[in-house]
Design an enzyme around this catalytic site. Structure first.
Site, PDB file in Angstrom:
ATOM      1  N   GLU A 372     -44.694  82.317  44.288  1.00  0.00           N
ATOM      2  CA  GLU A 372     -44.887  83.281  45.373  1.00  0.00           C
ATOM      3  C   GLU A 372     -44.260  82.748  46.658  1.00  0.00           C
ATOM      4  O   GLU A 372     -44.367  81.554  46.968  1.00  0.00           O
ATOM      5  CB  GLU A 372     -46.382  83.544  45.586  1.00  0.00           C
ATOM      6  CG  GLU A 372     -46.738  84.354  46.817  1.00  0.00           C
ATOM      7  CD  GLU A 372     -46.082  85.711  46.864  1.00  0.00           C
ATOM      8  OE1 GLU A 372     -45.648  86.108  47.966  1.00  0.00           O
ATOM      9  OE2 GLU A 372     -45.983  86.381  45.805  1.00  0.00           O
ATOM     10  N   ASN A 422     -43.545  91.086  39.444  1.00  0.00           N
ATOM     11  CA  ASN A 422     -44.085  92.164  40.280  1.00  0.00           C
ATOM     12  C   ASN A 422     -43.420  92.073  41.654  1.00  0.00           C
ATOM     13  O   ASN A 422     -44.053  91.718  42.646  1.00  0.00           O
ATOM     14  CB  ASN A 422     -45.608  92.019  40.391  1.00  0.00           C
ATOM     15  CG  ASN A 422     -46.258  93.202  41.101  1.00  0.00           C
ATOM     16  OD1 ASN A 422     -45.607  94.208  41.372  1.00  0.00           O
ATOM     17  ND2 ASN A 422     -47.536  93.078  41.415  1.00  0.00           N
ATOM     18  N   CYS A 450     -42.528  99.167  41.843  1.00  0.00           N
ATOM     19  CA  CYS A 450     -43.125 100.138  42.756  1.00  0.00           C
ATOM     20  C   CYS A 450     -42.129 101.235  43.116  1.00  0.00           C
ATOM     21  O   CYS A 450     -42.517 102.285  43.616  1.00  0.00           O
ATOM     22  CB  CYS A 450     -43.629  99.445  44.018  1.00  0.00           C
ATOM     23  SG  CYS A 450     -42.364  98.536  44.927  1.00  0.00           S
TER      24      CYS A 450
END
EC number: 2.1.1.35
Length: 503
Positions: A372, A422, A450
């Site tokens: 991340e 993601n 998304c």
């Protein structure tokens, strides 16, 4: 697209991306909202092929307690509220069932265009996992609805600018564009996706601004001080507020006065009605500042709020990306089912955020590896792992394209790896795609999109195309097997699309 240097047929990529983006062009969705097309041929829950064993949400939307509002704040003209709703929540005029039909049809169109584009690309050979139906490249499952339809956002960002009445200290959402010079800030009291609690805090922030002697920062390079407000809440009703402030040339003593004034307002002044759990203050000398660039300063209260998700207690920091709690739970369950992890596999969670997907599956896999960019999110993930007694997880801070190649090399011991990605709307860096394609241990990949357009579309194509030494895509291609739409954003056209690839 950034970072990719290669020729693409002019007739294909730009055309395809423009077609994918058609659904979100300004004016189209508000028209759909007023005049929904005939959907008699499209049934909610219709599966294009096969069936999907999935736990559909059984949670009922909890009634929200009415929040106390400042009595002296008058209501705006309904036309402004409707115009704002048409921009922020274009599907609000439709029933939720009709909204899901619109979104399901949109996902089918995206997949059809993806299929036609892949077939159109010169030199690309994609093997379909199952016989085609309706020109779809894979099995498309029914859309999974959000368990909460109204007031579902647990994070809202409010701007400060001139309102319809000329008040320069209006707190709300923007209508208009900077390019056209017609920006106006409208209060968000009637937006269906915003909780009453968020609107209440925004209204009291506006009350505070009215009594402050300092001007708001309307245009960043033209002076002013008070800027945006972020409100975060959890399912227990705890509330975190973050105020962004441009310090200009104020001294530390003068900044202290402003911090104390806003603190006093929300502790003992009219803002005490908001019952904040914590109040943060960020001095921002740029249009956007991360915690690393300008740390969030806790003025009072608890430094974090917490949430229960998938039997985990998770910690939420001021800048964590976390929007719809109940919807996220459905999304993460879907991802978990598609991964098919077991005790012999490593779960690689790329763009892991606060690590919930990986940590929720930790007991079913040998190890969880998370990557991340946001340092505070990684700190939250490590805290969540420690608090919940999870000892087989490892989280790395930094850009995935820099960390992933070395991390995969260190795991070249023959153990099977399941990858979950993601990414943000910009998609994955091409070096991440290269690393995934060239790692033979990764046989299963779950891609959460998304918005499947632009770079994300290119990501999918490069995962599925035949080996291409010129692009350093040497590994066996992936096959797109299944797609599951998950609605996290009722009243808007946005929808998560979970894609399962195998090879």
């Amino acid at each position: 697209m950034a970072g990719l240097k290669r020729r693409v047929p002019m007739h294909s990529l730009r055309y395809f991306i423009s077609m994918v983006d058609l659904f979100s062009k300004s004016g189209l969705l508000p028209w759909y909202a007023r005049n929904p097309p005939g959907w008699s041929q499209l049934f909610l829950g219709t599966v294009c092929k096969g069936d999907f064993t999935h736990v559909i949400a059984t949670k009922c939307q909890k009634g929200q307690k009415s929040q106390k509002k400042p009595s002296h704040l008058g209501s705006l003209d309904d036309s402004w509220q409707e115009r704002l709703a048409d921009v922020v929540t274009p599907l609000w005029r439709l029933s939720y069932e009709e909204q899901l039909k619109v979104k399901f049809e949109a996902q089918k169109k995206i997949l059809r265009r993806l299929e036609s584009y892949i077939q159109m690309l010169n030199g690309v050979n994609v093997t379909m996992a199952t016989p085609k139906s309706e020109s779809l490249p894979c099995l498309l499952h029914p859309i999974i609805p959000s368990p909460v339809i109204n007031g579902y956002r647990n994070k809202s960002t409010f701007s400060v600018n001139r309102g319809p009445d000329g008040n320069p200290k209006t707190v709300g959402y923007y209508l208009g564009t900077w390019r056209d010079g017609n920006i106006v800030c409208v209060q968000s009291n009637n937006l269906k996706n915003i909780p009453e609690k968020h609107s209440q805090v925004a209204q009291y922030y506006e009350v505070f601004l009215q009594q402050s002697p300092l001007e708001p920062c309307l245009v960043f390079h033209e002076g002013g001080y008070w800027r945006e407000l972020i409100v975060r809440t959890n399912s227990q009703g705890h509330t975190m507020a973050i105020i962004t402030f441009h310090p200009q040339k104020l001294s530390q003593e003068e900044l202290h006065v402003q911090k104390e004034s806003v603190k006093e307002f929300f502790i003992r002044g009219p803002g005490a009605a908001c019952d904040l759990t914590s109040l943060y203050f960020q001095e921002s000398t740029m249009t956007r500042c991360s915690h690393q660039q300008s740390p969030y300063q806790l003025l009072f209260g608890e430094p974090y709020i917490f949430e229960e998700l998938l039997s985990l207690k998770i910690r939420i920091s001021p800048d964590a990306f976390f929007i719809n709690t109940a919807g996220a739970e459905m999304l993460y369950r879907t991802v978990g089912e598609l991964t098919g992890v077991n005790s012999d596999t490593i779960l690689l969670d790329i763009c892991c955020g606060t690590g919930v997907i990986g940590l929720s599956l930790a007991q079913h896999t040998s190890q969880v590896l998370g990557i991340e960019l946001v340092e505070q999110a990684v700190e939250d993930a490590r805290w969540t792992a420690a608090f919940n007694g999870i000892t087989n997880s490892e989280f790395h801070t930094g850009r995935a394209e820099k960390i992933l190649p070395g991390l995969l090399k260190s795991k070249e011991d023959g153990q099977s790896i399941v990858a979950v990605v993601n990414p943000a709307r910009a998609g994955l860096h091409y070096k991440v795609i290269q690393a995934i394609r060239n790692c033979g241990a990764i046989r299963t990949l779950v891609f959460v999109s998304c918005k499947l357009h632009g770079e994300s579309t290119r990501n999918v194509i490069e995962l599925c195309c035949r080996p291409d030494p010129a692009k350093k895509l040497l590994g066996e291609p992936f096959v797109l097997q299944q797609a599951v739409p998950v609605d996290l954003f009722p009243h808007t056209p946005h929808c998560e699309l979970v894609l399962l690839f195998t090879r």
